[in-house]
Design an enzyme around this catalytic site. Structure first.
Site, mmCIF file in Angstrom:
data_model
loop_
_atom_site.group_PDB
_atom_site.id
_atom_site.type_symbol
_atom_site.label_atom_id
_atom_site.label_comp_id
_atom_site.label_asym_id
_atom_site.label_seq_id
_atom_site.Cartn_x
_atom_site.Cartn_y
_atom_site.Cartn_z
ATOM 1 N N HIS A 57 0.924 -1.305 -0.060
ATOM 2 C CA HIS A 57 -0.067 0.016 -0.160
ATOM 3 C C HIS A 57 0.997 1.250 -0.009
ATOM 4 O O HIS A 57 1.914 1.310 0.752
ATOM 5 C CB HIS A 57 -0.913 0.161 1.305
ATOM 6 C CG HIS A 57 -1.639 1.146 1.263
ATOM 7 N ND1 HIS A 57 -2.803 1.337 0.724
ATOM 8 C CD2 HIS A 57 -1.389 2.544 1.930
ATOM 9 C CE1 HIS A 57 -3.461 2.713 0.976
ATOM 10 N NE2 HIS A 57 -2.583 3.395 1.691
ATOM 11 N N ASP A 82 -14.816 2.927 7.660
ATOM 12 C CA ASP A 82 -13.910 4.093 7.048
ATOM 13 C C ASP A 82 -14.413 4.741 5.851
ATOM 14 O O ASP A 82 -14.000 5.783 5.894
ATOM 15 C CB ASP A 82 -12.796 3.158 6.591
ATOM 16 C CG ASP A 82 -11.686 3.966 6.180
ATOM 17 O OD1 ASP A 82 -11.054 4.849 6.759
ATOM 18 O OD2 ASP A 82 -11.448 3.881 4.849
ATOM 19 N N ARG A 86 -14.506 13.384 7.641
ATOM 20 C CA ARG A 86 -13.053 14.022 8.060
ATOM 21 C C ARG A 86 -12.813 14.992 6.731
ATOM 22 O O ARG A 86 -12.207 15.889 7.012
ATOM 23 C CB ARG A 86 -12.055 12.902 8.159
ATOM 24 C CG ARG A 86 -12.351 12.056 9.383
ATOM 25 C CD ARG A 86 -11.280 10.877 9.248
ATOM 26 N NE ARG A 86 -9.764 11.155 8.987
ATOM 27 C CZ ARG A 86 -8.997 10.534 8.507
ATOM 28 N NH1 ARG A 86 -9.346 9.329 8.011
ATOM 29 N NH2 ARG A 86 -7.645 10.838 8.375
ATOM 30 N N SER A 88 -7.454 4.541 9.197
ATOM 31 C CA SER A 88 -8.073 4.291 8.037
ATOM 32 C C SER A 88 -7.393 3.404 7.013
ATOM 33 O O SER A 88 -8.062 2.538 6.392
ATOM 34 C CB SER A 88 -8.229 5.596 7.382
ATOM 35 O OG SER A 88 -8.729 5.587 5.988
ATOM 36 N N LYS A 114 -8.192 -1.330 6.321
ATOM 37 C CA LYS A 114 -8.563 -1.672 4.854
ATOM 38 C C LYS A 114 -7.600 -2.969 4.749
ATOM 39 O O LYS A 114 -8.085 -4.012 4.082
ATOM 40 C CB LYS A 114 -8.551 -0.650 3.979
ATOM 41 C CG LYS A 114 -9.553 0.362 4.148
ATOM 42 C CD LYS A 114 -9.742 1.138 2.970
ATOM 43 C CE LYS A 114 -8.593 2.081 2.754
ATOM 44 N NZ LYS A 114 -8.713 3.210 3.680
#
Length: 435
Positions: free
Chosen positions: A82, A161, A168, A183, A187
């Site tokens: 990621h 999320d 947010r 967050s 995931k």
């Protein structure tokens, strides 16, 4: 429990308990807690922060707010990757085929882009016919058959999320380490892989501009991963200038293919080999990341990574001929060259300005509902440290709209800092955490 009590407790600096955090996440996900109370708690968290225990519990509650993916049916140690987001960051398209070519199962869920950062799903959908949605059993079968599958995030994975991030985004509560880390990691943990490699960007084009902030984020995400029983490593990498030379969906896929052909820019090649090396090590193929990098380079030089990309595209319905014929990609009708107004050395390229310019071309979104122009974007012809003559081409801007082209042109021209003296180039990989 009473939501007002939680808001007051955090406002006054108290730590929320596991039960209180789960009450908030479950209630907000189910629509029982209104936006105004959730926003008040987020603002209290933003200013009062969360300790490690609270951050871990928030991540866990968000992870289990919806479905999770069970990868037990996939053979081998599954490794996910990621990036926290950047400009021109197409590493997944390079790293995933390289790691898969070295025997690491890649079962990856990716997202779309928002703002000036690009999303892997958008880039893949620039390939004619490519499908980013498939049934779970087909997804798992594909990983077992060819070693790699990438799908878009579903509405049923971490729905908490999705709701919290949208809130947010409009309440000024994005830049908080605990909220960012929970967050991302909720995931990644819901996606089911055994190990996680995080590419945490820092610099002008990154979410965390300062290296110290990026390191703090990387550290807490590694701790969250390890607490969940996952091998987790974070590489802190530079995003002071765009990564590679292409920014925009089709353009970035082409650059990824060129990189797998051994003709990519030096920075994207170096970073891809570094990240792939870490993934190969975490996947148990070798004992060190240095050995993993050697295997990744062999997969690059032998063409095994390119062949893996070809089979991956074909298996998900894409036209694999794009690997040899770039004209099959969506094509922009308009282009504009940006010329240097003076000679000297490129002292820096403002990655955020280039990202915004790419968004102006139509390659990025202002809202999640926006359609994007898959052919639009920017190709840089010069990078930091390069010498340039007056009138030489710095970049080419692509779009299908004259108005968008004009807006992007102004941003690109401002992004280049040219000086008479050559200054040092930024260090690409600044630190690796968790090894």
């Amino acid at each position: 429990m009473n939501m007002n009590d939680l808001i007051v407790k955090k406002r006054d600096g108290g730590a929320l308990s596991k039960d209180e955090i789960r009450y908030f996440i479950n209630g907000y996900t189910e629509g029982e807690i209104p936006d105004y109370q959730a926003a008040a708690l987020l603002m209290a968290i933003f200013f009062r922060k969360m300790d490690k225990f609270e951050t871990f519990e928030l991540t866990d509650a968000m992870r289990y707010s919806g479905d999770t993916i069970d990868l037990a049916g996939v053979r081998g140690i599954k490794v996910d990757k990621h990036s926290t987001g950047g400009v021109g960051d197409k590493t997944t398209l390079i790293v995933a085929p390289l790691a898969a070519a070295c025997g690491i199962p890649i079962a990856k869920m990716s997202g779309r882009g928002l703002g000036f950062t690009g999303g892997t799903v958008d880039k893949l959908e620039a390939i004619p016919g490519f499908r980013t949605a498939m049934e779970p059993e087909d997804f798992l079968q594909q990983v077992n058959d060819i070693g790699i599958a990438v799908i878009g995030q579903t509405a049923h994975i971490t729905p908490a999320d999705k709701k919290l991030y949208a809130l947010r985004d409009v309440t000024g509560t994005v830049e908080n380490l605990s909220l960012i880390a929970s967050s991302i990691m909720s995931k990644k943990l819901a996606a089911g892989s055994d190990a996680i490699v995080l590419d945490v960007k820092c610099g002008r084009g990154a979410f965390m501009e300062e290296q110290a902030e990026a390191e703090a984020l990387g550290e807490i995400m590694c701790e969250i991963g390890r607490a969940a029983g996952k091998k987790t490593v974070a590489a802190i990498t530079d995003m002071s200038q765009p990564l590679g030379k292409a920014v925009g969906n089709s353009l970035e896929v082409i650059e990824a293919i060129e990189t797998l052909k051994g003709r990519g820019p030096s920075d994207i090649t170096a970073l891809s080999l570094c990240l792939a090396g870490i993934m190969i090590c975490l996947g148990g193929r070798v004992k060190t990341t240095a050995e993993g990098k050697i295997l990744a380079r062999q997969a690059l030089e032998s063409g095994a990574g390119l062949n893996k990309l070809r089979s991956f595209i074909a298996r998900q319905g894409g036209d694999e001929r794009v690997i040899d014929d770039y004209e099959l990609f969506p094509q922009s009708s308009l282009r504009r060259e940006i010329l240097a107004r003076e000679g000297g050395f490129i002292n820096g390229i403002d990655a955020r300005a280039i990202g915004l310019a790419s968004q102006h071309t139509g390659a990025g979104r202002r809202t999640k509902e926006d359609d994007i122009d898959l052919s639009a974007g920017i190709v840089l012809h010069k990078k930091t440290g390069d010498k340039v003559s007056k009138g030489e081409c710095l970049a080419t801007v692509f779009s299908s709209s004259q108005g968008r082209l004009a807006d992007a042109e102004k941003e690109v021209a401002r992004a280049f800092d040219i000086s008479k003296e050559k200054k040092g180039e930024p260090k690409l990989v600044k630190k690796v955490l968790g090894l």
